[in-house]
Design an enzyme around this catalytic site. Structure first.
Site, PDB file in Angstrom:
ATOM      1  N   HIS A  71       2.065   8.968   0.784  1.00  0.00           N
ATOM      2  CA  HIS A  71       0.939   8.784  -0.136  1.00  0.00           C
ATOM      3  C   HIS A  71       1.231   9.612  -1.372  1.00  0.00           C
ATOM      4  O   HIS A  71       1.780  10.702  -1.274  1.00  0.00           O
ATOM      5  CB  HIS A  71      -0.366   9.247   0.514  1.00  0.00           C
ATOM      6  CG  HIS A  71      -0.714   8.479   1.763  1.00  0.00           C
ATOM      7  ND1 HIS A  71      -1.481   7.342   1.744  1.00  0.00           N
ATOM      8  CD2 HIS A  71      -0.371   8.683   3.056  1.00  0.00           C
ATOM      9  CE1 HIS A  71      -1.608   6.872   2.982  1.00  0.00           C
ATOM     10  NE2 HIS A  71      -0.941   7.679   3.803  1.00  0.00           N
ATOM     11  N   GLU A  86      -3.383  13.290   0.584  1.00  0.00           N
ATOM     12  CA  GLU A  86      -4.657  12.835   1.153  1.00  0.00           C
ATOM     13  C   GLU A  86      -5.455  14.048   1.627  1.00  0.00           C
ATOM     14  O   GLU A  86      -6.604  14.217   1.240  1.00  0.00           O
ATOM     15  CB  GLU A  86      -4.385  11.880   2.316  1.00  0.00           C
ATOM     16  CG  GLU A  86      -3.637  10.630   1.848  1.00  0.00           C
ATOM     17  CD  GLU A  86      -4.043   9.400   2.624  1.00  0.00           C
ATOM     18  OE1 GLU A  86      -3.698   9.322   3.809  1.00  0.00           O
ATOM     19  OE2 GLU A  86      -4.698   8.514   2.037  1.00  0.00           O
ATOM     20  N   HIS A 113       5.317   7.020   6.562  1.00  0.00           N
ATOM     21  CA  HIS A 113       5.005   6.479   5.233  1.00  0.00           C
ATOM     22  C   HIS A 113       4.520   7.615   4.342  1.00  0.00           C
ATOM     23  O   HIS A 113       4.298   8.734   4.820  1.00  0.00           O
ATOM     24  CB  HIS A 113       3.962   5.369   5.344  1.00  0.00           C
ATOM     25  CG  HIS A 113       2.672   5.851   5.929  1.00  0.00           C
ATOM     26  ND1 HIS A 113       2.368   5.738   7.262  1.00  0.00           N
ATOM     27  CD2 HIS A 113       1.616   6.493   5.360  1.00  0.00           C
ATOM     28  CE1 HIS A 113       1.177   6.267   7.488  1.00  0.00           C
ATOM     29  NE2 HIS A 113       0.707   6.747   6.348  1.00  0.00           N
ATOM     30  N   HIS A 166       0.828  -1.224   0.000  1.00  0.00           N
ATOM     31  CA  HIS A 166       0.000   0.000   0.000  1.00  0.00           C
ATOM     32  C   HIS A 166       0.851   1.259   0.000  1.00  0.00           C
ATOM     33  O   HIS A 166       0.425   2.310  -0.450  1.00  0.00           O
ATOM     34  CB  HIS A 166      -0.899   0.031   1.238  1.00  0.00           C
ATOM     35  CG  HIS A 166      -1.686  -1.219   1.457  1.00  0.00           C
ATOM     36  ND1 HIS A 166      -2.640  -1.650   0.560  1.00  0.00           N
ATOM     37  CD2 HIS A 166      -1.653  -2.137   2.446  1.00  0.00           C
ATOM     38  CE1 HIS A 166      -3.174  -2.780   1.000  1.00  0.00           C
ATOM     39  NE2 HIS A 166      -2.588  -3.097   2.151  1.00  0.00           N
ATOM     40  N   THR A 225      -5.984   6.698   7.753  1.00  0.00           N
ATOM     41  CA  THR A 225      -6.546   6.893   6.402  1.00  0.00           C
ATOM     42  C   THR A 225      -6.566   5.590   5.604  1.00  0.00           C
ATOM     43  O   THR A 225      -6.912   5.596   4.436  1.00  0.00           O
ATOM     44  CB  THR A 225      -5.750   7.965   5.630  1.00  0.00           C
ATOM     45  OG1 THR A 225      -4.411   7.486   5.438  1.00  0.00           O
ATOM     46  CG2 THR A 225      -5.724   9.286   6.366  1.00  0.00           C
ATOM     47  N   THR A 226      -6.162   4.496   6.252  1.00  0.00           N
ATOM     48  CA  THR A 226      -6.230   3.176   5.609  1.00  0.00           C
ATOM     49  C   THR A 226      -6.971   2.230   6.549  1.00  0.00           C
ATOM     50  O   THR A 226      -7.028   2.486   7.763  1.00  0.00           O
ATOM     51  CB  THR A 226      -4.818   2.603   5.362  1.00  0.00           C
ATOM     52  OG1 THR A 226      -4.100   2.557   6.603  1.00  0.00           O
ATOM     53  CG2 THR A 226      -4.040   3.440   4.365  1.00  0.00           C
ATOM     54  N   HIS A 245       3.351  11.045   6.263  1.00  0.00           N
ATOM     55  CA  HIS A 245       2.728  10.890   7.579  1.00  0.00           C
ATOM     56  C   HIS A 245       3.732  10.310   8.564  1.00  0.00           C
ATOM     57  O   HIS A 245       4.343   9.271   8.280  1.00  0.00           O
ATOM     58  CB  HIS A 245       1.510   9.951   7.496  1.00  0.00           C
ATOM     59  CG  HIS A 245       0.345  10.561   6.771  1.00  0.00           C
ATOM     60  ND1 HIS A 245      -0.685   9.817   6.235  1.00  0.00           N
ATOM     61  CD2 HIS A 245       0.056  11.864   6.508  1.00  0.00           C
ATOM     62  CE1 HIS A 245      -1.564  10.642   5.670  1.00  0.00           C
ATOM     63  NE2 HIS A 245      -1.134  11.882   5.815  1.00  0.00           N
TER      64      HIS A 245
END
Ligand SMILES: *[C@@H]1O[C@H](CO)[C@@H](O)[C@H](O)[C@H]1NC(C)=O
Ligand SMILES: *[C@@H]1O[C@H](CO)[C@@H](O)[C@H](O)[C@H]1NC(C)=O
Length: 394
Positions: A117, A129, A115, A90, A224-225, A142
């Site tokens: 995005h 995001e 991590h 992901h 958010t996941t 993040h």
């Protein structure tokens, strides 16, 4: 068996497979069968009312003067122990040592991991995001922490309110390479496939953050996941960090969401969730709107008009000063003229009136006339007037 029968069997098998799996084993994605609109079927929290990310509408954000700058603890002390970086299918995750933390929130938080995005196709819409006034950035970093004052570890904290604190850093592209991000990007080729892991040289994590840690947006939200637990105190920094387009393309083109043994390679792209409804939540800002917000065209117009008025005012003042100086010069000049016609003693000590070729009566009349004239002249000229009349000289 006919095609329909095989299809039905496959559908049945899919549902049996998903039903048999523990939630954390379900292979969710951003689009497709278990895409983000389906997340809440398998992870109920994803359908909650305090989800992340959100769109920050700056005019509706509320200034909270009690929001002090967040202070990273030990971010720069990597102690030369390599970081573990992995591709979880992901995103790319970098595990953080437990001596790193966060101060400036109601509790002390301990760092866990960071991590990213991102989108696809370079600096095109989408990627981050969180969005600000509907506008996305090109990517988002993040940094995840858990509340180590209230909970013993990440897994215990992540389901609890106030359990996590995440720093959100919006990333935009520009001309210059950001060397701090190369500490991650240079090693992506070692973890191209899902489940791959690598040790990377430790580096200063604080160098990834913006300089201004005092101006941010704060709200209560979620992961958010999946499983989207509503346990996150969010801090989204106002200042964005910049990377080059080439750096963004590395992030977008190097990683696969598929495992090495899988026959079809799937690029890991567009791993950002759509913004979620605020549902009566308030987003707080640590900075007042006056000092923080970008200027609207109306405000720019107001400032231009203000500056123009200021310039006119300044011109008037300068004109007044110049005239005053001229008045005093004239005064000096006349004093010299008078001086040459009388004795210097009379002028300097003024112990008797200077000889004037006029009577008191005519003088009074002249004063009256002058008063009337003054009423119709400007302030600056009013001051200048006496210099032209001889009676101002003793
Ligand atoms: C986290 O803490 C809980 C509660 O003390 C404990 O049951 C659990 O085993 C811990 N988990 C890990 C991964 O250490
Ligand atoms: C988050 O929720 C807590 C508990 O309900 C509340 O005290 C706090 O003010 C909220 N914070 C924000 C930023 O809304």
């Amino acid at each position: 068996m006919d095609t329909l029968g095989v299809f039905m069997l496959l559908i049945l098998l899919f549902f049996q497979w998903t039903a048999a799996l523990a939630p954390e084993e379900i292979t969710w994605t951003y689009t497709g069968l278990v895409g983000q609109s389906e997340w809440s079927e398998y992870f109920p929290d994803c359908g909650g009312t305090s989800q992340s990310p959100v769109d920050v509408i700056t005019t509706q954000a509320k200034y909270d003067p009690s929001l002090i700058p967040v202070t990273p603890l030990g971010y720069s002390q990597h102690r030369n122990q390599p970081f573990t970086m992995y591709n979880n299918g992901h995103t790319v995750v970098i595990e953080l040592p437990e001596w790193m933390g966060l101060e400036g929130l109601p509790w002390l938080f301990t760092a866990v991991q960071m991590h990213l995005h991102w989108g696809n196709d370079g600096p095109s819409p989408g990627g981050s995001e969180h969005t600000i006034n509907g506008l996305s950035a090109d990517a988002e970093l993040h940094v995840v922490h858990y509340n180590s004052e209230l909970y013993p570890n990440m897994s215990a904290a992540m389901t609890q309110k106030d359990g996590l604190a995440v720093l959100g850093i919006l990333i935009v592209t520009g001309e210059e390479t950001n060397p701090a991000f190369n500490n991650i990007l240079n090693y992506l080729s070692r973890i191209r496939h899902a489940d791959q892991k690598a040790f990377i040289p430790a580096f200063d994590v604080q160098s990834l953050l913006p300089e201004d840690l005092g101006r941010y947006y704060r709200y209560n939200g979620s992961l958010t996941t999946p499983p989207c637990h509503q346990s996150v105190i969010w801090t989204l920094f106002h200042e964005r960090v910049q990377i080059s387009v080439a750096q963004l393309l590395k992030l977008e083109k190097l990683l696969y969401s598929s495992k090495a043994e899988e026959p079809y390679r799937m690029l890991l792209q567009d791993n950002y969730r759509a913004t979620q409804p605020l549902n009566h939540r308030v987003i707080f800002t640590s900075f007042s709107a006056e000092s923080g917000k970008e200027l609207s065209s109306g405000e720019v117009t107001a400032i231009v008009i203000g500056v123009m008025c200021g310039c006119v005012g300044l011109a008037v003042i300068v004109r007044f000063i110049v005239k005053t100086i001229r008045f005093f010069k004239l005064l000096q000049f006349e004093a010299v003229v008078v001086n040459s016609s009388t004795s210097s003693w009379d002028v300097l000590h003024n112990n008797r009136p200077a000889p004037m070729p006029r009577t008191n009566d005519s003088e009074k009349e002249k004063e009256k006339k002058q008063d009337m004239a003054m009423n119709s002249t400007s302030e600056a000229e009013k001051k200048e007037e006496p210099s032209l009349s001889p009676q101002s000289v003793p």
